[in-house]
Motif scaffolding. Structure first.
Motif, mmCIF file in Angstrom:
data_model
loop_
_atom_site.group_PDB
_atom_site.id
_atom_site.type_symbol
_atom_site.label_atom_id
_atom_site.label_comp_id
_atom_site.label_asym_id
_atom_site.label_seq_id
_atom_site.Cartn_x
_atom_site.Cartn_y
_atom_site.Cartn_z
ATOM 1 N N VAL A 167 52.494 37.328 45.327
ATOM 2 C CA VAL A 167 53.457 37.007 44.281
ATOM 3 C C VAL A 167 52.750 36.138 43.244
ATOM 4 C CG1 VAL A 167 55.667 35.927 43.765
ATOM 5 C CG2 VAL A 167 55.347 37.107 45.944
ATOM 6 N N LEU A 168 52.792 36.602 41.997
ATOM 7 C CA LEU A 168 52.145 35.898 40.900
ATOM 8 C C LEU A 168 53.182 35.493 39.865
ATOM 9 C CD1 LEU A 168 50.229 38.478 41.853
ATOM 10 C CD2 LEU A 168 48.669 37.315 40.324
ATOM 11 N N THR A 169 52.905 34.414 39.155
ATOM 12 C CA THR A 169 53.831 33.944 38.133
ATOM 13 C C THR A 169 53.103 33.699 36.814
ATOM 14 O OG1 THR A 169 53.529 31.642 38.839
ATOM 15 C CG2 THR A 169 55.384 32.844 39.794
ATOM 16 N N LEU A 170 53.862 33.847 35.756
ATOM 17 C CA LEU A 170 53.416 33.528 34.403
ATOM 18 C C LEU A 170 54.640 33.017 33.671
ATOM 19 C CD1 LEU A 170 51.415 33.571 32.021
ATOM 20 C CD2 LEU A 170 52.142 35.923 31.604
ATOM 21 N N GLU A 171 54.725 31.692 33.516
ATOM 22 C CA GLU A 171 55.913 31.052 32.951
ATOM 23 C C GLU A 171 57.148 31.521 33.701
ATOM 24 O OE1 GLU A 171 55.717 31.683 28.754
ATOM 25 O OE2 GLU A 171 53.786 30.705 28.586
ATOM 26 N N ASP A 172 58.073 32.245 33.067
ATOM 27 C CA ASP A 172 59.280 32.724 33.733
ATOM 28 C C ASP A 172 59.138 34.135 34.290
ATOM 29 O OD1 ASP A 172 60.614 30.376 33.209
ATOM 30 O OD2 ASP A 172 61.430 31.083 31.311
ATOM 31 N N SER A 173 57.970 34.732 34.139
ATOM 32 C CA SER A 173 57.739 36.096 34.629
ATOM 33 C C SER A 173 57.161 36.072 36.036
ATOM 34 C CB SER A 173 56.764 36.831 33.715
ATOM 35 O OG SER A 173 57.279 36.913 32.417
ATOM 36 N N VAL A 174 57.506 37.096 36.807
ATOM 37 C CA VAL A 174 57.003 37.247 38.170
ATOM 38 C C VAL A 174 56.436 38.653 38.319
ATOM 39 C CG1 VAL A 174 57.631 37.267 40.609
ATOM 40 C CG2 VAL A 174 58.735 35.660 39.059
ATOM 41 N N ALA A 175 55.347 38.764 39.050
ATOM 42 C CA ALA A 175 54.760 40.058 39.371
ATOM 43 C C ALA A 175 54.407 40.051 40.848
ATOM 44 C CB ALA A 175 53.514 40.319 38.533
ATOM 45 N N THR A 176 54.468 41.208 41.470
ATOM 46 C CA THR A 176 54.070 41.332 42.870
ATOM 47 C C THR A 176 53.006 42.415 42.997
ATOM 48 O OG1 THR A 176 55.840 42.916 43.353
ATOM 49 C CG2 THR A 176 56.310 40.579 43.763
ATOM 50 N N ILE A 177 52.209 42.279 44.050
ATOM 51 C CA ILE A 177 51.171 43.269 44.337
ATOM 52 C C ILE A 177 51.263 43.607 45.809
ATOM 53 C CG2 ILE A 177 48.718 43.800 44.269
ATOM 54 C CD1 ILE A 177 48.431 41.489 42.226
ATOM 55 N N ASP A 178 51.443 44.903 46.114
ATOM 56 C CA ASP A 178 51.552 45.324 47.508
ATOM 57 C C ASP A 178 50.162 45.539 48.113
ATOM 58 O OD1 ASP A 178 50.621 47.849 46.698
ATOM 59 O OD2 ASP A 178 52.585 48.800 46.871
ATOM 60 N N ASP A 179 50.124 45.942 49.388
ATOM 61 C CA ASP A 179 48.860 46.128 50.107
ATOM 62 C C ASP A 179 47.922 47.139 49.459
ATOM 63 O OD1 ASP A 179 49.109 44.278 52.122
ATOM 64 O OD2 ASP A 179 49.936 45.682 53.572
ATOM 65 N N TYR A 180 48.487 48.076 48.706
ATOM 66 C CA TYR A 180 47.683 49.128 48.079
ATOM 67 C C TYR A 180 47.213 48.742 46.678
ATOM 68 C CZ TYR A 180 49.802 51.625 51.928
ATOM 69 O OH TYR A 180 50.210 51.996 53.176
ATOM 70 N N GLY A 181 47.565 47.547 46.236
ATOM 71 C CA GLY A 181 47.158 47.089 44.920
ATOM 72 C C GLY A 181 48.099 47.495 43.811
ATOM 73 N N GLU A 182 49.269 48.050 44.170
ATOM 74 C CA GLU A 182 50.253 48.456 43.168
ATOM 75 C C GLU A 182 50.952 47.222 42.615
ATOM 76 O OE1 GLU A 182 50.909 51.584 41.997
ATOM 77 O OE2 GLU A 182 49.160 52.181 43.169
ATOM 78 N N VAL A 183 50.962 47.110 41.300
ATOM 79 C CA VAL A 183 51.556 45.965 40.612
ATOM 80 C C VAL A 183 52.978 46.296 40.193
ATOM 81 C CG1 VAL A 183 51.381 44.462 38.588
ATOM 82 C CG2 VAL A 183 49.300 45.211 39.774
ATOM 83 N N ASN A 184 53.877 45.369 40.439
ATOM 84 C CA ASN A 184 55.265 45.485 39.992
ATOM 85 C C ASN A 184 55.554 44.264 39.132
ATOM 86 O OD1 ASN A 184 57.998 45.654 39.591
ATOM 87 N ND2 ASN A 184 58.531 45.920 41.733
ATOM 88 N N THR A 185 55.728 44.481 37.835
ATOM 89 C CA THR A 185 55.992 43.363 36.927
ATOM 90 C C THR A 185 57.477 43.098 36.739
ATOM 91 O OG1 THR A 185 55.816 44.851 35.027
ATOM 92 C CG2 THR A 185 53.822 43.620 35.661
ATOM 93 N N ASN A 186 58.300 43.830 37.478
ATOM 94 C CA ASN A 186 59.742 43.601 37.431
ATOM 95 C C ASN A 186 60.320 43.670 38.854
ATOM 96 O OD1 ASN A 186 62.232 43.135 36.309
ATOM 97 N ND2 ASN A 186 62.613 45.283 35.838
ATOM 98 N N PRO A 187 59.822 42.798 39.750
ATOM 99 C CA PRO A 187 60.271 42.873 41.136
ATOM 100 C C PRO A 187 61.658 42.267 41.318
ATOM 101 C CG PRO A 187 58.810 41.015 40.888
ATOM 102 C CD PRO A 187 58.840 41.745 39.557
ATOM 103 N N SER A 188 62.318 42.670 42.382
ATOM 104 C CA SER A 188 63.621 42.086 42.704
ATOM 105 C C SER A 188 63.414 40.995 43.735
ATOM 106 C CB SER A 188 64.573 43.162 43.242
ATOM 107 O OG SER A 188 64.013 43.743 44.393
ATOM 108 N N ILE A 189 62.695 39.951 43.331
ATOM 109 C CA ILE A 189 62.397 38.830 44.206
ATOM 110 C C ILE A 189 62.877 37.560 43.520
ATOM 111 C CG2 ILE A 189 60.068 38.516 43.280
ATOM 112 C CD1 ILE A 189 59.158 37.758 46.078
ATOM 113 N N LEU A 190 63.465 36.681 44.293
ATOM 114 C CA LEU A 190 63.984 35.430 43.766
ATOM 115 C C LEU A 190 63.040 34.305 44.154
ATOM 116 C CD1 LEU A 190 66.270 33.861 42.385
ATOM 117 C CD2 LEU A 190 67.337 33.658 44.642
ATOM 118 N N ILE A 191 62.614 33.551 43.181
ATOM 119 C CA ILE A 191 61.731 32.405 43.428
ATOM 120 C C ILE A 191 62.496 31.137 43.111
ATOM 121 C CG2 ILE A 191 59.627 31.221 42.752
ATOM 122 C CD1 ILE A 191 58.341 33.851 42.306
ATOM 123 N N ARG A 192 62.481 30.212 44.062
ATOM 124 C CA ARG A 192 63.189 28.949 43.853
ATOM 125 C C ARG A 192 62.279 27.916 43.267
ATOM 126 N NH1 ARG A 192 64.903 27.456 49.676
ATOM 127 N NH2 ARG A 192 63.594 29.027 50.516
#
Length: 74
Positions: free
Chosen positions: A49-74
């Protein structure tokens, strides 16, 4: 509020848990300003899980990037 996390891994410890594909994707996103926040251990692999200001991105085991994940960060 009490933080339940006992051990907060450092950047290198996070990177050691990732696949080569995830590491490559992290370096690519880092060029855009994203920082590795944490690694979540899922039943079917690890999710970076990566962050950039208010943006979040995720990377799965295969290296696929999701720049609009449905993950909540507190």
């Amino acid at each position: 509020m009490i933080d339940r996390r006992v051990n907060n891994p450092k950047f290198n410890e996070h990177m050691d848990m990732l696949t080569d594909e995830q590491r490559i994707a992290i370096y690519d996103l880092h060029n855009y300003g994203y920082d590795l926040a944490f690694v979540r251990n899922l039943g079917n692999g690890k999710l970076a899980v990566l962050t950039l200001e208010d943006s979040v991105a995720t990377i799965d085991d295969y290296g696929e990037v999701n720049t609009n994940p449905s993950i909540l960060i507190r």
